[in-house]
Design a protein around this motif. Structure first.
Motif, short mmCIF file in Angstrom:
data_model
loop_
_atom_site.label_atom_id
_atom_site.label_comp_id
_atom_site.label_asym_id
_atom_site.label_seq_id
_atom_site.Cartn_x
_atom_site.Cartn_y
_atom_site.Cartn_z
N TRP A 168 0.80 -1.33 0.07
CA TRP A 168 -0.04 0.10 0.08
C TRP A 168 0.93 1.33 0.17
N VAL A 169 2.19 1.06 -0.40
CA VAL A 169 3.01 2.31 -0.69
C VAL A 169 3.29 2.77 -1.89
N THR A 170 2.88 3.84 -2.32
CA THR A 170 2.86 4.21 -3.79
C THR A 170 4.10 4.94 -4.16
N MET A 171 4.48 5.01 -5.60
CA MET A 171 5.63 5.84 -6.15
C MET A 171 5.06 6.02 -7.68
N HIS A 172 6.22 6.67 -8.30
CA HIS A 172 5.76 7.09 -9.58
C HIS A 172 4.38 8.09 -9.40
N GLY A 173 3.88 8.52 -10.65
CA GLY A 173 2.94 9.41 -10.43
C GLY A 173 2.36 9.81 -11.81
N PHE A 174 2.19 11.27 -12.02
CA PHE A 174 1.54 11.84 -13.07
C PHE A 174 2.59 12.65 -13.76
N ALA A 175 2.22 13.05 -15.01
CA ALA A 175 2.88 14.05 -15.92
C ALA A 175 1.98 14.72 -16.57
N PHE A 176 2.04 16.15 -16.33
CA PHE A 176 0.95 17.02 -16.78
C PHE A 176 1.52 18.05 -17.64
N ASN A 177 1.31 17.94 -19.17
CA ASN A 177 1.46 18.65 -19.97
C ASN A 177 1.23 20.37 -19.96
N VAL A 178 2.01 20.91 -19.50
CA VAL A 178 1.61 22.57 -19.23
C VAL A 178 2.37 23.28 -20.50
#
Length: 238
Positions: A168-178
């Motif tokens: 239940w431990v997370t890593m990596h994530g999201f990449a938002f093109n700004v």
């Protein structure tokens, strides 16, 4: 349950160095959980949210298809880009300047134990942020991330997501093109999905550049609200 999240803005950092930093934070949380279970120690586990911008890099998830990278080693060098096969879910994606990347390293047992809910809340954070700019976005059934004009010939992705979770431990994530250079996406089949375009916030708004610090502030506000979390701010270099 510890709902405090250590917020760190790493600035522009090499992908591999950031990955190793993530791994260290991730492992420290896992080690605490193992100690708690073995020794009934009842120690608090930490939570982190890292914001970062990477130099040009392509990353391939553990179940991804290498053929979705359309460049050879020499061409990568010519483009000033690097490539890594990594331990997140998902296929291939691009990171680079003008893209806001976020890595939540959370013990979900401090919040809820539902990885699907976790992904949906990350998507909701981006959807709400885009709404702040007057941009309507949504989910695409069966395709993690945030999209515009789903179900039309003009469907395009503005935020990619890929995570890893263990104990239940997370890593990596999201990449938002700004403000990202969309030309770099021409050299991959983004997320392994053929025939769908990518876009950026500045293109959608018809402006030259969007203030990335402002975007991060909006993302953080929605993240904290959705996760009912308490921020602790740290700016670090490593």
């Amino acid at each position: 349950m510890n709902k405090t999240i250590d917020i760190q803005d790493l600035g522009q950092k090499d992908y591999k160095a950031t990955w190793e930093y993530q791994e260290g934070l991730f492992q420290s949380i896992v080690d605490t959980k193992i100690k708690n279970r073995r020794e009934e120690a009842n120690l608090e586990t930490s939570n982190y949210l890292l914001f970062v911008e990477h130099p040009h890099v392509y990353t391939l998830g553990k179940s991804g298809n290498f053929s979705h990278l359309l460049l050879n080693e020499e061409q990568l060098t010519q483009k000033g880009a690097t490539f890594y096969k990594i331990n997140r879910g998902g296929d291939i994606t691009y990171h680079g300047p003008g893209q806001v990347v976020g890595y939540p390293i959370l013990d979900l047992e401090n919040f809820f134990t539902d990885i699907h809910k976790y992904l949906r809340l990350l998507e909701e954070m981006v959807i709400l942020t885009l709404s702040d700019y007057g941009v309507k976005s949504e989910r695409s059934p069966g395709e993690t991330g945030v999209w515009l004009d789903v179900g039309t010939p003009f469907a395009r992705k503005i935020c990619a997501m890929g995570v890893r979770a263990s104990r239940w431990v997370t890593m990596h994530g999201f990449a938002f093109n700004v403000n990202a250079d969309l030309g770099y996406f021409d050299h991959i089949i983004p997320c392994g999905i053929r025939g769908k375009a990518v876009t950026t916030l500045n293109v959608e708004l018809g402006v030259e550049k969007v203030d990335e610090a402002e975007v991060k502030a909006k993302l953080l506000k929605h993240f904290l609200n959705l996760f009912e979390a308490i921020p602790q701010h740290n700016n670090v270099t490593f």
